[in-house]
Design an enzyme around this catalytic site. Structure first.
Site, PDB file in Angstrom:
ATOM      1  N   CYS A  84       0.811  -1.223   0.000  1.00 15.80           N
ATOM      2  CA  CYS A  84       0.000   0.000   0.000  1.00 15.80           C
ATOM      3  C   CYS A  84       0.844   1.273   0.000  1.00 15.80           C
ATOM      4  CB  CYS A  84      -0.987   0.003   1.162  1.00 15.80           C
ATOM      5  SG  CYS A  84      -0.240  -0.063   2.808  1.00 15.80           S
ATOM      6  N   HIS A 159      -2.681   1.505   7.114  1.00 14.73           N
ATOM      7  CA  HIS A 159      -2.887   1.510   5.669  1.00 14.73           C
ATOM      8  C   HIS A 159      -2.593   2.890   5.089  1.00 14.73           C
ATOM      9  CE1 HIS A 159      -4.523   0.234   1.877  1.00 14.73           C
ATOM     10  NE2 HIS A 159      -5.557   1.053   1.928  1.00 14.73           N
TER      11      HIS A 159
END
Length: 280
Positions: A84, A159
């Protein structure tokens, strides 16, 4: 770590800047942002995009409807764990045409132009040069930055996502969503004003005890910015030197300076500074 796996990397502006350099991209760097006030953001302008690190939870799934069929936006689904950070960075680089991508990313963008989001994600995960660049910054983290979909309920997972303007709209690009999320119209001048409340709204979803957020800005390389300013100052210095030599009467940019009080004041100030430097 197997040859095809991705490791976690540190949420650090220096790491991201070096990662960009390994991609072959020039003229940009990453800076950490400590406040969402306009003065802070103006201080690092121009800003090409923002990368936001947050603790993923079930509320993260409840986003606005994704714009799944938008040809203006390069959007890649995240198909492997730990990618990510690099995907958030690529989401900005590949959506800002004014950035000099370099041969590697230019060819990648062209090759994947007609791919679906899932295929774009697979292309990123299978691109050896991108994966190797990412993994060169492997570092153990105190918390996991993995695919939240595979995390246990009691595991803290973090994230990365991106925010940037594309084709007159403010977009949130999150590889775990079905597509880019459109937060409304914006311009290159006001998109930072519009993204700040969007990010603050996400932060406010968490308890006051949660402080583990990180915001990074992809900006123009400061060395390039300072070099341009230095060249402008050197040009001005040359003009002032010529004015001094010619007795404060010459043409600068097509205008006679003999009656320009502002320029005469600059000449006087330059002479004062030069005199002080000589004495010191």
């Amino acid at each position: 770590m197997s040859s095809g796996s991705w490791t976690t990397i540190e949420s650090d502006p220096g790491v991201f800047t070096e990662l960009i350099e390994l991609f072959g991209t020039k003229g940009v760097q990453v800076e950490e942002i400590y406040s969402l006030d306009r003065e802070t953001l103006n201080g690092v302008a121009p800003v090409y995009g923002l990368i936001f690190l947050f603790k993923w939870n079930q509320e993260s799934k409840k986003r606005k409807a994704a714009d799944e069929d938008n040809p203006d936006v390069f959007f890649a689904s995240q198909v492997v764990n730990n990618a990510c950070a690099t995907q958030a960075l690529l989401s900005i680089l590949l959506n800002r045409p004014e950035i000099e991508l370099g041969d590697e990313l230019t060819k990648f963008k062209q090759f994947t132009a007609d791919f679906s989001p899932d295929m774009k994600g697979l292309a990123i995960s299978n691109c050896e040069s991108i994966r190797n660049a990412h993994n060169s910054f492997a570092r153990p983290e105190p918390f996991a930055m993995e695919d939240p979909r595979s995390a246990s309920p009691d595991q803290d997972v973090y994230h990365f996502i991106s925010y940037l303007p594309v084709a007159g709209h403010l977009y949130e690009l999150d590889g775990l969503q079905k597509g880019p999320i459109n937060h409304g119209e914006c311009t290159s001048e006001d998109w930072l004003d519009k993204v700040c409340p969007v990010i603050m709204q996400r932060i406010e979803q968490y308890s006051q005890n949660e402080i583990r957020f990180n915001l990074l800005a992809l900006i123009k390389n400061r060395m390039d910015t300072y070099t341009a300013k230095l060249e402008a100052l050197e040009k001005k210095r040359a003009e002032l030197g010529a004015v001094k030599k010619e007795g404060t009467s010459m043409e600068v940019d097509g205008e006679n300076t003999s009656s320009d009080p502002a320029l005469l004041k600059e000449v006087s100030e330059a002479e004062r500074i030069e005199s002080n430097e000589c004495r010191n």
